[in-house]
Design a protein around this motif. Structure first.
Motif, PDB file in Angstrom:
ATOM      1  N   HIS A  64       0.806  -1.221   0.000  1.00  0.00           N
ATOM      2  CA  HIS A  64       0.000   0.000   0.000  1.00  0.00           C
ATOM      3  C   HIS A  64       0.841   1.274   0.000  1.00  0.00           C
ATOM      4  O   HIS A  64       0.288   2.371  -0.015  1.00  0.00           O
ATOM      5  CB  HIS A  64      -0.953   0.013   1.208  1.00  0.00           C
ATOM      6  CG  HIS A  64      -0.268  -0.063   2.532  1.00  0.00           C
ATOM      7  ND1 HIS A  64       0.200  -1.242   3.072  1.00  0.00           N
ATOM      8  CD2 HIS A  64       0.032   0.900   3.450  1.00  0.00           C
ATOM      9  CE1 HIS A  64       0.748  -1.010   4.240  1.00  0.00           C
ATOM     10  NE2 HIS A  64       0.672   0.277   4.494  1.00  0.00           N
ATOM     11  N   VAL A  65       2.160   1.165   0.014  1.00  0.00           N
ATOM     12  CA  VAL A  65       3.033   2.349   0.013  1.00  0.00           C
ATOM     13  C   VAL A  65       3.687   2.477  -1.357  1.00  0.00           C
ATOM     14  O   VAL A  65       4.453   1.607  -1.781  1.00  0.00           O
ATOM     15  CB  VAL A  65       4.107   2.253   1.110  1.00  0.00           C
ATOM     16  CG1 VAL A  65       5.040   3.462   1.044  1.00  0.00           C
ATOM     17  CG2 VAL A  65       3.460   2.160   2.486  1.00  0.00           C
ATOM     18  N   SER A  66       3.386   3.566  -2.067  1.00  0.00           N
ATOM     19  CA  SER A  66       3.935   3.758  -3.413  1.00  0.00           C
ATOM     20  C   SER A  66       5.146   4.685  -3.432  1.00  0.00           C
ATOM     21  O   SER A  66       5.972   4.608  -4.333  1.00  0.00           O
ATOM     22  CB  SER A  66       2.856   4.312  -4.350  1.00  0.00           C
ATOM     23  OG  SER A  66       2.334   5.537  -3.859  1.00  0.00           O
ATOM     24  N   ARG A  67       5.250   5.564  -2.448  1.00  0.00           N
ATOM     25  CA  ARG A  67       6.383   6.493  -2.381  1.00  0.00           C
ATOM     26  C   ARG A  67       6.628   6.875  -0.934  1.00  0.00           C
ATOM     27  O   ARG A  67       5.686   7.047  -0.158  1.00  0.00           O
ATOM     28  CB  ARG A  67       6.091   7.769  -3.189  1.00  0.00           C
ATOM     29  CG  ARG A  67       7.229   8.804  -3.191  1.00  0.00           C
ATOM     30  CD  ARG A  67       6.794  10.097  -3.857  1.00  0.00           C
ATOM     31  NE  ARG A  67       5.781  10.797  -3.064  1.00  0.00           N
ATOM     32  CZ  ARG A  67       6.064  11.706  -2.110  1.00  0.00           C
ATOM     33  NH1 ARG A  67       7.313  12.020  -1.826  1.00  0.00           N
ATOM     34  NH2 ARG A  67       5.079  12.300  -1.455  1.00  0.00           N
ATOM     35  N   LEU A  68       7.903   6.990  -0.573  1.00  0.00           N
ATOM     36  CA  LEU A  68       8.235   7.438   0.781  1.00  0.00           C
ATOM     37  C   LEU A  68       9.573   8.153   0.771  1.00  0.00           C
ATOM     38  O   LEU A  68      10.558   7.629   0.247  1.00  0.00           O
ATOM     39  CB  LEU A  68       8.275   6.256   1.759  1.00  0.00           C
ATOM     40  CG  LEU A  68       8.236   6.657   3.240  1.00  0.00           C
ATOM     41  CD1 LEU A  68       7.454   5.643   4.063  1.00  0.00           C
ATOM     42  CD2 LEU A  68       9.637   6.816   3.813  1.00  0.00           C
ATOM     43  N   GLU A  69       9.577   9.347   1.312  1.00  0.00           N
ATOM     44  CA  GLU A  69      10.813  10.119   1.472  1.00  0.00           C
ATOM     45  C   GLU A  69      11.075  10.277   2.967  1.00  0.00           C
ATOM     46  O   GLU A  69      10.196  10.719   3.718  1.00  0.00           O
ATOM     47  CB  GLU A  69      10.677  11.494   0.807  1.00  0.00           C
ATOM     48  CG  GLU A  69      10.505  11.429  -0.704  1.00  0.00           C
ATOM     49  CD  GLU A  69      10.374  12.802  -1.333  1.00  0.00           C
ATOM     50  OE1 GLU A  69      10.582  13.802  -0.609  1.00  0.00           O
ATOM     51  OE2 GLU A  69      10.058  12.871  -2.535  1.00  0.00           O
ATOM     52  N   MET A 110       4.824  10.294   2.737  1.00  0.00           N
ATOM     53  CA  MET A 110       4.452   8.999   2.170  1.00  0.00           C
ATOM     54  C   MET A 110       3.196   9.103   1.320  1.00  0.00           C
ATOM     55  O   MET A 110       2.258   9.813   1.670  1.00  0.00           O
ATOM     56  CB  MET A 110       4.229   8.010   3.331  1.00  0.00           C
ATOM     57  CG  MET A 110       3.771   6.629   2.938  1.00  0.00           C
ATOM     58  SD  MET A 110       3.739   5.475   4.356  1.00  0.00           S
ATOM     59  CE  MET A 110       2.471   6.229   5.390  1.00  0.00           C
ATOM     60  N   ASP A 111       3.195   8.383   0.199  1.00  0.00           N
ATOM     61  CA  ASP A 111       2.002   8.206  -0.621  1.00  0.00           C
ATOM     62  C   ASP A 111       1.453   6.811  -0.350  1.00  0.00           C
ATOM     63  O   ASP A 111       2.163   5.810  -0.527  1.00  0.00           O
ATOM     64  CB  ASP A 111       2.329   8.345  -2.108  1.00  0.00           C
ATOM     65  CG  ASP A 111       2.649   9.770  -2.506  1.00  0.00           C
ATOM     66  OD1 ASP A 111       2.358  10.684  -1.708  1.00  0.00           O
ATOM     67  OD2 ASP A 111       3.194   9.972  -3.611  1.00  0.00           O
ATOM     68  N   THR A 112       0.189   6.762   0.067  1.00  0.00           N
ATOM     69  CA  THR A 112      -0.459   5.495   0.399  1.00  0.00           C
ATOM     70  C   THR A 112      -1.599   5.235  -0.567  1.00  0.00           C
ATOM     71  O   THR A 112      -2.445   6.115  -0.783  1.00  0.00           O
ATOM     72  CB  THR A 112      -1.008   5.526   1.842  1.00  0.00           C
ATOM     73  OG1 THR A 112       0.054   5.825   2.743  1.00  0.00           O
ATOM     74  CG2 THR A 112      -1.610   4.193   2.219  1.00  0.00           C
ATOM     75  N   LYS A 113      -1.638   4.029  -1.121  1.00  0.00           N
ATOM     76  CA  LYS A 113      -2.706   3.636  -2.036  1.00  0.00           C
ATOM     77  C   LYS A 113      -3.872   3.054  -1.242  1.00  0.00           C
ATOM     78  O   LYS A 113      -3.681   2.279  -0.313  1.00  0.00           O
ATOM     79  CB  LYS A 113      -2.189   2.602  -3.041  1.00  0.00           C
ATOM     80  CG  LYS A 113      -1.155   3.150  -4.008  1.00  0.00           C
ATOM     81  CD  LYS A 113      -0.632   2.081  -4.934  1.00  0.00           C
ATOM     82  CE  LYS A 113       0.287   1.113  -4.205  1.00  0.00           C
ATOM     83  NZ  LYS A 113       0.948   0.166  -5.135  1.00  0.00           N
ATOM     84  N   SER A 132      -7.231   5.306  -5.210  1.00  0.00           N
ATOM     85  CA  SER A 132      -6.745   6.677  -4.994  1.00  0.00           C
ATOM     86  C   SER A 132      -5.489   6.661  -4.116  1.00  0.00           C
ATOM     87  O   SER A 132      -5.149   5.641  -3.508  1.00  0.00           O
ATOM     88  CB  SER A 132      -7.829   7.528  -4.344  1.00  0.00           C
ATOM     89  OG  SER A 132      -8.202   7.008  -3.087  1.00  0.00           O
ATOM     90  N   THR A 133      -4.819   7.795  -4.080  1.00  0.00           N
ATOM     91  CA  THR A 133      -3.579   7.913  -3.305  1.00  0.00           C
ATOM     92  C   THR A 133      -3.696   9.070  -2.323  1.00  0.00           C
ATOM     93  O   THR A 133      -4.168  10.153  -2.679  1.00  0.00           O
ATOM     94  CB  THR A 133      -2.378   8.158  -4.240  1.00  0.00           C
ATOM     95  OG1 THR A 133      -2.249   7.046  -5.137  1.00  0.00           O
ATOM     96  CG2 THR A 133      -1.097   8.297  -3.444  1.00  0.00           C
ATOM     97  N   HIS A 134      -3.272   8.826  -1.081  1.00  0.00           N
ATOM     98  CA  HIS A 134      -3.245   9.881  -0.065  1.00  0.00           C
ATOM     99  C   HIS A 134      -1.791  10.199   0.269  1.00  0.00           C
ATOM    100  O   HIS A 134      -0.977   9.286   0.465  1.00  0.00           O
ATOM    101  CB  HIS A 134      -3.968   9.442   1.207  1.00  0.00           C
ATOM    102  CG  HIS A 134      -5.438   9.257   1.037  1.00  0.00           C
ATOM    103  ND1 HIS A 134      -6.283  10.303   0.756  1.00  0.00           N
ATOM    104  CD2 HIS A 134      -6.220   8.150   1.118  1.00  0.00           C
ATOM    105  CE1 HIS A 134      -7.528   9.853   0.668  1.00  0.00           C
ATOM    106  NE2 HIS A 134      -7.511   8.547   0.879  1.00  0.00           N
ATOM    107  N   PRO A 178      -4.938  13.246   5.770  1.00  0.00           N
ATOM    108  CA  PRO A 178      -5.993  13.111   4.763  1.00  0.00           C
ATOM    109  C   PRO A 178      -7.163  14.045   5.071  1.00  0.00           C
ATOM    110  O   PRO A 178      -7.368  14.457   6.217  1.00  0.00           O
ATOM    111  CB  PRO A 178      -6.413  11.635   4.890  1.00  0.00           C
ATOM    112  CG  PRO A 178      -5.210  10.956   5.455  1.00  0.00           C
ATOM    113  CD  PRO A 178      -4.585  11.960   6.381  1.00  0.00           C
ATOM    114  N   ALA A 179      -7.951  14.348   4.061  1.00  0.00           N
ATOM    115  CA  ALA A 179      -8.978  15.389   4.168  1.00  0.00           C
ATOM    116  C   ALA A 179     -10.066  15.092   5.183  1.00  0.00           C
ATOM    117  O   ALA A 179     -10.744  16.009   5.655  1.00  0.00           O
ATOM    118  CB  ALA A 179      -9.611  15.613   2.796  1.00  0.00           C
ATOM    119  N   LEU A 180     -10.235  13.831   5.563  1.00  0.00           N
ATOM    120  CA  LEU A 180     -11.298  13.465   6.498  1.00  0.00           C
ATOM    121  C   LEU A 180     -10.921  13.698   7.951  1.00  0.00           C
ATOM    122  O   LEU A 180     -11.752  13.566   8.844  1.00  0.00           O
ATOM    123  CB  LEU A 180     -11.682  11.994   6.287  1.00  0.00           C
ATOM    124  CG  LEU A 180     -12.993  11.480   6.877  1.00  0.00           C
ATOM    125  CD1 LEU A 180     -14.183  12.314   6.421  1.00  0.00           C
ATOM    126  CD2 LEU A 180     -13.192  10.007   6.521  1.00  0.00           C
TER     127      LEU A 180
END
Length: 314
Positions: free
Chosen positions: A187-192, A205-208, A213-215, A237-239
């Motif tokens: 579920h992790v597509s990018r992490l710095e 982090m970008d989470t799928k 969608s990606t958060h 996240p927006a919620l």
């Protein structure tokens, strides 16, 4: 070295006892104050305590240890940093509360401080950090104290537990080395990851999600080998309006009991726009519980596979 002084104040439409209680309990500060990442007691009595704080200041992450004296009768809390972090050379002050005629509370936040080397740049940095954080903290204190019941209704805390037949150091390494998560977690597509100070990480982090969608989230993590990682999301996240969490690793039955804990405050005016017409805060809590719990459990299951394979190979 010059000692500088600052004072910030705000009037809160809430009883003085409620406001004092919020300030006295530092364990609630990560949910109460935006800049505070983590707060913990080192020593504690009814009237004195030694605390360690991790917080952002001018978009940098700092940590320090302070002593606090709590006077509940006078509604006053004084603080003095024992160990400061540059460019702060010394810092102290007080929260001073007084009841207003209409049943509210006047909160005065006092600071005295000095900067390393007394240089103009360092003085300016500390002055701006004190002003920025104080203004933010007082505004948050007002908003939460005036709407405490509503805020508590918007909050949810939950836990997920996975038992691992492996070594605690290996489980910790998996969670700590988050820069490797894009290759280790589905579920992790990018992490710095930035870790200028050992054990203090800034992670974006970008989470799928299940719907594709990606958060993008940004977190500060405080890592204590080999037992605990505490974190706070600076970009949520927006919620949500607040999201804090903790990974706890405890020796258990020859292995490790790994617990993931989340505390979330729902953003009520985002519920319908994100979840749809007719959805409620309770629906949002259930949604967040499932989404975060699924990701945490997935992470722990991969940590389990990693640690158990290492033990088997030894």
């Amino acid at each position: 070295m010059t000692t500088h002084h600052a004072e910030h104040r705000i009037t809160v439409d809430a009883p003085i006892e409620r406001v004092y209680a919020l300030l006295a309990d530092v364990t609630r500060w990560p949910q109460l104050f935006g800049p505070t990442v983590h707060a913990e007691h080192v020593e504690r009595t009814d009237t004195n305590e030694r605390i360690r704080l991790w917080a952002t200041a001018n978009d940098e992450v700092k940590t320090w240890t302070s002593r606090r004296e709590l006077d509940a009768a006078k509604h006053r809390i004084t603080f003095r940093q024992e160990v400061s972090q540059a460019p702060v050379a010394a810092m102290g002050g007080a929260w001073v509360l007084s009841a207003t005629d209409d049943g509210g509370t006047l909160v005065v936040l006092e600071h005295d401080f000095s900067a390393v080397g007394d240089t103009p740049d360092n003085v300016d940095w500390v002055t701006k950090a004190v002003d920025r954080n104080s203004t933010h903290e007082l505004a948050n204190l007002k908003a939460i104290a005036e709407n405490l019941a509503a805020t508590e209704e918007l909050s949810i805390t939950f836990h997920d537990v996975v038992d691992i037949a492996g070594d605690r150091a290996d489980v910790f390494a998996f969670l700590n080395e988050s820069d490797k998560w894009p290759d280790r977690l589905p579920h992790v597509s990018r992490l710095e990851l930035v870790e200028e100070t050992p054990g203090l990480q800034v992670m974006e982090m970008d989470t799928k999600t299940a719907d594709g969608s990606t958060h993008t989230t940004k977190s500060v993590r405080v890592c204590v080998p080999d037992s605990t990682i505490v974190y706070k999301q600076l970009k949520v996240p927006a919620l949500m309006t607040v999201h804090t969490g903790r990974w706890t690793l405890a020796e258990h039955d020859g292995g490790v009991r790994a617990t993931s804990t989340h505390t979330v405050v729902i953003k009520p005016d985002a519920v319908v726009s994100i979840l749809g017409e007719g959805k409620t805060v309770e629906d949002a809590k259930a949604f967040v519980r499932k989404a975060l719990g699924t990701n945490s459990t997935t992470t722990l299951r991969h940590a389990k596979e990693y640690a158990e394979a290492l033990r088997a190979g030894r």
